[in-house]
Design a protein around this motif. Structure first.
Motif, short mmCIF file in Angstrom:
data_model
loop_
_atom_site.label_atom_id
_atom_site.label_comp_id
_atom_site.label_asym_id
_atom_site.label_seq_id
_atom_site.Cartn_x
_atom_site.Cartn_y
_atom_site.Cartn_z
N LEU A 301 4.04 11.12 3.07
CA LEU A 301 3.44 10.55 4.28
C LEU A 301 4.30 9.35 4.68
CD1 LEU A 301 -0.30 10.57 3.13
CD2 LEU A 301 0.99 12.41 4.26
N ILE A 302 5.13 9.53 5.69
CA ILE A 302 6.06 8.49 6.12
C ILE A 302 5.71 8.11 7.56
CG2 ILE A 302 8.47 7.83 6.42
CD1 ILE A 302 9.20 10.02 4.39
N TYR A 303 5.34 6.85 7.75
CA TYR A 303 4.83 6.39 9.03
C TYR A 303 5.90 5.57 9.75
CZ TYR A 303 0.49 7.90 6.89
OH TYR A 303 -0.48 8.66 6.27
N PRO A 304 6.39 6.05 10.89
CA PRO A 304 7.53 5.41 11.56
C PRO A 304 7.31 3.96 11.94
CG PRO A 304 7.16 7.61 12.46
CD PRO A 304 5.99 7.31 11.58
N GLU A 305 6.10 3.56 12.30
CA GLU A 305 5.85 2.20 12.78
C GLU A 305 5.24 1.29 11.71
OE1 GLU A 305 6.97 1.28 15.72
OE2 GLU A 305 7.70 3.35 15.94
N ALA A 306 5.00 1.80 10.52
CA ALA A 306 4.31 1.03 9.48
C ALA A 306 5.29 0.29 8.58
CB ALA A 306 3.41 1.94 8.66
N GLY A 307 4.75 -0.69 7.85
CA GLY A 307 5.56 -1.50 6.96
C GLY A 307 5.28 -1.22 5.50
N HIS A 308 5.05 -2.28 4.72
CA HIS A 308 4.94 -2.17 3.27
C HIS A 308 3.49 -2.20 2.78
CE1 HIS A 308 7.18 -2.51 -0.58
NE2 HIS A 308 6.18 -3.24 -1.02
N ASP A 309 2.59 -2.74 3.58
CA ASP A 309 1.20 -2.96 3.16
C ASP A 309 0.36 -1.72 3.49
OD1 ASP A 309 -1.25 -3.95 2.45
OD2 ASP A 309 -1.40 -5.37 4.10
N LEU A 310 0.47 -0.68 2.65
CA LEU A 310 -0.11 0.61 3.00
C LEU A 310 -1.17 1.10 2.02
CD1 LEU A 310 3.12 2.55 4.08
CD2 LEU A 310 1.59 1.12 5.45
N ALA A 311 -1.41 0.41 0.93
CA ALA A 311 -2.32 0.92 -0.09
C ALA A 311 -3.77 0.68 0.29
CB ALA A 311 -2.04 0.28 -1.44
N GLY A 312 -4.62 1.64 -0.05
CA GLY A 312 -6.04 1.50 0.17
C GLY A 312 -6.44 1.75 1.60
N ASP A 313 -7.59 1.20 1.98
CA ASP A 313 -8.08 1.36 3.34
C ASP A 313 -8.23 -0.02 3.97
OD1 ASP A 313 -10.21 0.41 1.90
OD2 ASP A 313 -11.54 2.11 2.26
N GLY A 314 -9.08 -0.15 4.95
CA GLY A 314 -9.31 -1.46 5.55
C GLY A 314 -8.59 -1.63 6.86
N GLY A 315 -9.09 -2.54 7.68
CA GLY A 315 -8.54 -2.80 9.01
C GLY A 315 -7.27 -3.62 8.96
N PRO A 316 -6.81 -4.10 10.12
CA PRO A 316 -5.55 -4.85 10.20
C PRO A 316 -5.57 -6.10 9.32
CG PRO A 316 -6.27 -4.19 12.38
CD PRO A 316 -7.40 -3.86 11.45
N ARG A 317 -4.45 -6.32 8.63
CA ARG A 317 -4.25 -7.51 7.81
C ARG A 317 -2.94 -8.15 8.26
NH1 ARG A 317 -6.10 -3.87 3.11
NH2 ARG A 317 -3.93 -3.41 2.68
N ASP A 318 -2.99 -9.39 8.62
CA ASP A 318 -1.82 -10.04 9.21
C ASP A 318 -0.96 -10.65 8.11
OD1 ASP A 318 0.01 -11.10 10.89
OD2 ASP A 318 -1.27 -12.68 11.68
N ASP A 319 0.06 -9.91 7.69
CA ASP A 319 1.01 -10.43 6.70
C ASP A 319 2.42 -10.10 7.19
OD1 ASP A 319 2.65 -11.03 4.52
OD2 ASP A 319 1.01 -10.68 3.11
N PRO A 320 3.14 -11.09 7.70
CA PRO A 320 4.45 -10.81 8.29
C PRO A 320 5.47 -10.28 7.29
CG PRO A 320 4.09 -13.18 8.06
CD PRO A 320 2.79 -12.52 7.76
N ARG A 321 5.21 -10.42 6.00
CA ARG A 321 6.15 -9.90 5.01
C ARG A 321 6.19 -8.38 4.99
NH1 ARG A 321 3.52 -12.78 0.02
NH2 ARG A 321 1.74 -12.04 1.24
N SER A 322 5.12 -7.75 5.46
CA SER A 322 5.02 -6.30 5.35
C SER A 322 6.01 -5.57 6.22
CB SER A 322 3.59 -5.85 5.71
OG SER A 322 3.51 -4.45 5.77
#
Length: 350
Positions: A301-322
């Motif tokens: 499962l490779i998401y073109p617009e996603a970053g590193h913070d992909l584990a689990g569920d939950g809504g948006p989390r603001d972490d610029p490192r991802s």
């Protein structure tokens, strides 16, 4: 003869501790706030009563390792949770109760606790390795044998659930142990990478992250690691540090590659093409290609617009490192999480 330069070493240590002591960021695969006490995400139907029903028990001989499981019938299949670069117990505390409620005996396995001596805060777990150097992959086999002697556990149904550096460890283990039955690898690596710690400040490019049976594994060095970190907190381009290391050392790639085709079991990869910490999208595709060449299927499962913070569920989390965006990461998690649950159920039959 090596000439020791104490001022240079102090400057490097200070820069490294600022970034690494607060969490390298590669721990985002399973713990979205490295070094912090993460809240446990829960499924919508989860109640406080269900949460309290999860039992916790230590694992003899494995400091700070914890088994999470529901009371009652067994034996239960085992899923070992392998954290990212933070290496501690946060990923186990986050995902252990979730996996336990799904019918597994979930084992959080801390394996590293940063120790920068006088240059940083004391390690959270002083009895764990304080440098991310030669981390023992074969401790997975030792853990399985210890769990075999514990009631209510079925180690003949044995899975790994890893993120980032934990995925690196999980994939190395899977390539060596045929009894591993399912692997979930968030933001994975296709290579073994260079290690880090006090020993590395004046010896870049000389030590591996992982070892097996006492032998350090061949690894890919970084390029610009210390220089990038000395730029200040949040300014190191970790993705470029990995990519540039790879580009600078093509002759080391074959030896550093994790032989994922040696693992014939079910494998699920979750990655983002905008991962800011390392190029997990590229590395996931490399893993798929290696396994396809050997006639092995891989769920990727490779998401073109996603970053590193992909584990689990939950809504948006603001972490610029991802990398990516909080919404893209949240959308990827929402899509991937039910598939991860189904994948584990198919591979381990809880």
């Amino acid at each position: 003869m090596r000439i020791y330069r104490p001022r240079r070493a102090v400057a490097r240590l200070t820069a490294l501790v600022v970034v690494l002591g607060l969490g390298l960021g590669l721990g985002l695969g399973l713990l979205h706030a490295p070094g912090a006490r993460a809240q446990t995400p829960t499924a919508p139907e989860t109640t406080a009563q269900q949460l309290s029903a999860v039992q916790e028990a230590p694992v003899p001989g494995f400091p700070h390792a914890v088994i999470y499981r529901l009371p009652g019938e067994g034996p239960r299949p085992v899923v070992v949770i392998v954290a990212g670069a933070e290496g501690g117990d946060g990923a186990g505390r986050r995902f252990g109760p979730i996996l336990a409620r799904l019918g597994y005996a979930a084992v959080g396995l801390p394996y590293y606790s940063a120790d920068w001596g006088d240059f940083g805060p004391p390690p959270e777990f002083p009895d764990l390795p304080g440098s991310f150097i030669d981390i023992r992959v074969d401790q997975i086999a030792d853990l399985r044998e210890t769990l075999r002697a514990m009631p209510g556990l079925d180690v003949d149904r044995f899975g790994l659930f890893g993120g980032s550096k934990g995925s690196e460890l999980a994939l190395i283990a899977a390539s060596r142990y045929p009894w591993i039955d399912a692997v979930v690898a968030y933001t994975p690596s296709d290579l073994v990478w260079e290690g880090w710690g006090l020993e590395m400040v004046e010896a870049e490019g000389t030590r591996s992250s992982f070892a097996f049976d006492g032998v350090p594994l061949a690894f890919m060095p970084y390029r610009g690691f210390v220089e990038g970190l000395m730029a200040g907190p949040g300014k190191a381009d970790l993705r470029a540090i990995h990519e540039n290391g790879r580009a600078a050392h093509p002759e080391r790639e074959a030896a550093a590659r994790i032989p994922v085709e040696a693992y014939a079991g079910p494998l699920m990869l979750i990655a983002g093409d905008r991962d800011a910490l390392w190029n997990s999208g590229r590395m996931a595709r490399n893993i798929v290609a290696s396994r396809e060449a050997a006639g092995l299927a891989t769920t990727a499962l490779i998401y073109p617009e996603a970053g590193h913070d992909l584990a689990g569920d939950g809504g948006p989390r603001d972490d610029p490192r991802s990398g990516g965006s909080p919404q893209a990461d949240a959308d990827a998690r929402a899509d991937a999480w039910p598939r991860v649950i189904a994948f584990l159920s198919s591979g381990l039959n809880p």
